[in-house]
Every structure is written in structure tokens, then in C-alpha cells.
Design a protein around this motif. Structure first.
Motif, mmCIF file in Angstrom:
data_model
loop_
_atom_site.group_PDB
_atom_site.id
_atom_site.type_symbol
_atom_site.label_atom_id
_atom_site.label_comp_id
_atom_site.label_asym_id
_atom_site.label_seq_id
_atom_site.Cartn_x
_atom_site.Cartn_y
_atom_site.Cartn_z
ATOM 1 N N LEU A 64 0.847 -1.192 0.000
ATOM 2 C CA LEU A 64 0.000 0.000 0.000
ATOM 3 C C LEU A 64 0.881 1.239 0.000
ATOM 4 N N TRP A 65 0.270 2.359 -0.318
ATOM 5 C CA TRP A 65 0.984 3.634 -0.345
ATOM 6 C C TRP A 65 0.438 4.538 0.749
ATOM 7 N N LYS A 66 1.336 5.224 1.431
ATOM 8 C CA LYS A 66 0.945 6.179 2.460
ATOM 9 C C LYS A 66 1.840 7.410 2.358
ATOM 10 N N THR A 67 1.398 8.490 2.952
ATOM 11 C CA THR A 67 2.184 9.723 2.995
ATOM 12 C C THR A 67 2.543 10.042 4.439
ATOM 13 N N PHE A 68 3.811 10.361 4.668
ATOM 14 C CA PHE A 68 4.275 10.727 6.002
ATOM 15 C C PHE A 68 4.975 12.081 5.938
ATOM 16 N N ILE A 117 -0.340 -3.241 13.193
ATOM 17 C CA ILE A 117 0.990 -3.651 12.728
ATOM 18 C C ILE A 117 1.903 -2.437 12.590
ATOM 19 N N PRO A 118 3.068 -2.447 13.238
ATOM 20 C CA PRO A 118 3.977 -1.298 13.159
ATOM 21 C C PRO A 118 4.539 -1.098 11.759
ATOM 22 N N ILE A 119 4.748 0.169 11.406
ATOM 23 C CA ILE A 119 5.348 0.549 10.125
ATOM 24 C C ILE A 119 6.789 0.966 10.399
ATOM 25 N N LEU A 120 7.729 0.225 9.853
ATOM 26 C CA LEU A 120 9.148 0.472 10.103
ATOM 27 C C LEU A 120 9.854 0.903 8.826
ATOM 28 N N PRO A 175 12.494 12.749 7.057
ATOM 29 C CA PRO A 175 12.102 12.857 5.741
ATOM 30 C C PRO A 175 10.913 12.489 4.977
ATOM 31 N N LEU A 176 9.985 12.289 4.401
ATOM 32 C CA LEU A 176 9.502 12.004 3.077
ATOM 33 C C LEU A 176 8.016 11.972 2.894
ATOM 34 N N THR A 177 7.627 11.978 1.678
ATOM 35 C CA THR A 177 6.224 11.757 1.320
ATOM 36 C C THR A 177 6.158 10.593 0.353
#
Length: 238
Positions: free
Chosen positions: A81-85, A178-181, A109-111
């Protein structure tokens, strides 16, 4: 000759026994961590699936100058999946093992992160390869205690890989439970990038093209948008 033969036999038995112990230890931690799911968030060349799968299956994708050994577990991602941070993408260092001369991606950093689901055991194999360490290890770089710590603290530096390209594991939150690492440089390296002790460098063309392909082929960006995104990240100061 009889004594030499006996001595060689004793030595051979010890080596074989040690090898068996290492294999058992490796199998043990892998079996335990294979039960734990994590999301691996990629923001660099691993956004392009064929390149990321080199870390799973081995081999090299177009533009790479070295091959990956691959993971012990060859299972593909369970889900993508795609996410923005709200993190910043930048490029730094003089060169890298897989891409040669030019900067590699980091996040401070990022998107537009490309998140891929993996077991914690498989995440360790990505960690090993990102930091040029031996995959066939009798202990993990990142275990359940480290997972708990990074969830509580937000990021942790891995001592065996602290001087490597990606020695810092960052928890970006959770998708469900579920953690995102993700992997990036250490906080001390960020300061060195800012001071110029470690150079900021634009990525080599083959590496940049791999990031662009990941963004475009997944339908997230047009080619022009992806190129502008990478160019901006490569030229903007920290």
C-alpha cells in the motif's frame, strides 16, 4: 600418520558441531520472528518492486552494479500500500555498494512511501543486506525487544550497523495494529550531513530512475511529477 589422522578427526568433529549449533541458532530466531508481521516502508529505490524483490529473491535490477544475496525466506510481500508521512527525502554520501558513485536516499524525511508487508524475520534480511552484513547470521539485528523499544521511542540505532548506510530503524506509526518500520541513517549522521562532514550528493542517474519508476509504475505520479519530486529532494538543503 595415525596421530595426524586422529587429530584431524577431532578437529573435523568440532567444526561440524559448531556449524550445526550456528545453524540451529539461526533457525531458532528465524522461526520465532517469522510469526511477527511488520510493514516495511520504503522511500528510495525499493519503491520499485523489481528492485525491492532483489532483497527477497536475490539478483540485481536494471541499473544496479552489484547483486543482492536475497533473503533466507523467499516469500513475496503479503500486501502493498501507499501512504504519505511528514518526512523529508534527501540524498547523501559519495557512493554506495549497489549503485556506485552518487548519493543514496535517506529520510529525515519524506512523502509517498511505498509500504510493503513482511515478517520481522524477513525484515532482518533486508536490514542485513542494506548494511552489507551477512544474511546467514546466528542472531537477528532487530528482535522483539528492539521492536518494542522502537515502538516506544520512535527510533533506535542498531549497534552492529550504526556506522553503515542504514543503521537506524524508525517506527512511523501503525497500520491497524501492525507497526510501520523504515530504515535511515542515525541522528548523528543527520548532523554530519548538515555540517558537511558527510556530503549531500544527488543520486546517480540509474538510482534516480529507479525511484522514478517506482513512483510512476504504481500510478502515484506522472513521470514529470516524479522527476520534479526527486530533483527537489536532491537539490534542497537540509
Amino acid at each position: 600418520m595415525a596421530m595426524a589422522g586422529t587429530k584431524y578427526g577431532d578437529c573435523d568433529d568440532k567444526v561440524a558441531g559448531k556449524s550445526q549449533q550456528v545453524d540451529t541458532a539461526s533457525t531458532s530466531w528465524r522461526a520465532d520472528l517469522a510469526k511477527v508481521d511488520v510493514w516495511y516502508a520504503s522511500y528510495g529505490s525499493n519503491m520499485w518492486k523489481p528492485r525491492f524483490l532483489c532483497y527477497i529473491h536475490g539478483g540485481q535490477a536494471e541499473g544496479m552494479i552489484k547483486s543482492c544475496v536475497g533473503s533466507m525466506d523467499k516469500s513475496p510481500p503479503k500486501e502493498i500500500l501507499w501512504k504519505t508521512f511528514p518526512h523529508r527525502l534527501f540524498f547523501g554520501r559519495e557512493s554506495s555498494f549497489f549503485w556506485g558513485v552518487g548519493g543514496v536516499a535517506y529520510t529525515n524525511p519524506l512523502t509517498n512511501l511505498n509500504d510493503q508487508t513482511h515478517m520481522l524475520e524477513q525484515f532482518n534480511d533486508v536490514l542485513f543486506q542494506e548494511n552489507w552484513l551477512n544474511v546467514d547470521s546466528d542472531s537477528p539485528l532487530f528482535d522483539l525487544a528492539a521492536l518494542q523499544l522502537v515502538e516506544n521511542q520512535g527510533s533506535i540505532s542498531l549497534v552492529p550497523a550504526s556506522d553503515s548506510l542504514y543503521g537506524n530503524v524508525v517506527c512511523l506509526g501503525k497500520e491497524g495494529v501492525i507497526p510501520i518500520l523504515t530504515l535511515t541513517c542515525t541522528l548523528s549522521a543527520i548532523e554530519k550531513f548538515k555540517s558537511g562532514e558527510i556530503p549531500l550528493r544527488p543520486p546517480p542517474k540509474a538510482y534516480a530512475n529507479t525511484l522514478i519508476r517506482g513512483l510512476v509504475e504504481e500510478g502515484r505520479f506522472s513521470k514529470e511529477e516524479a522527476e520534479a519530486y526527486i530533483d527537489n529532494a536532491a537539490s534542497k538543503p537540509l
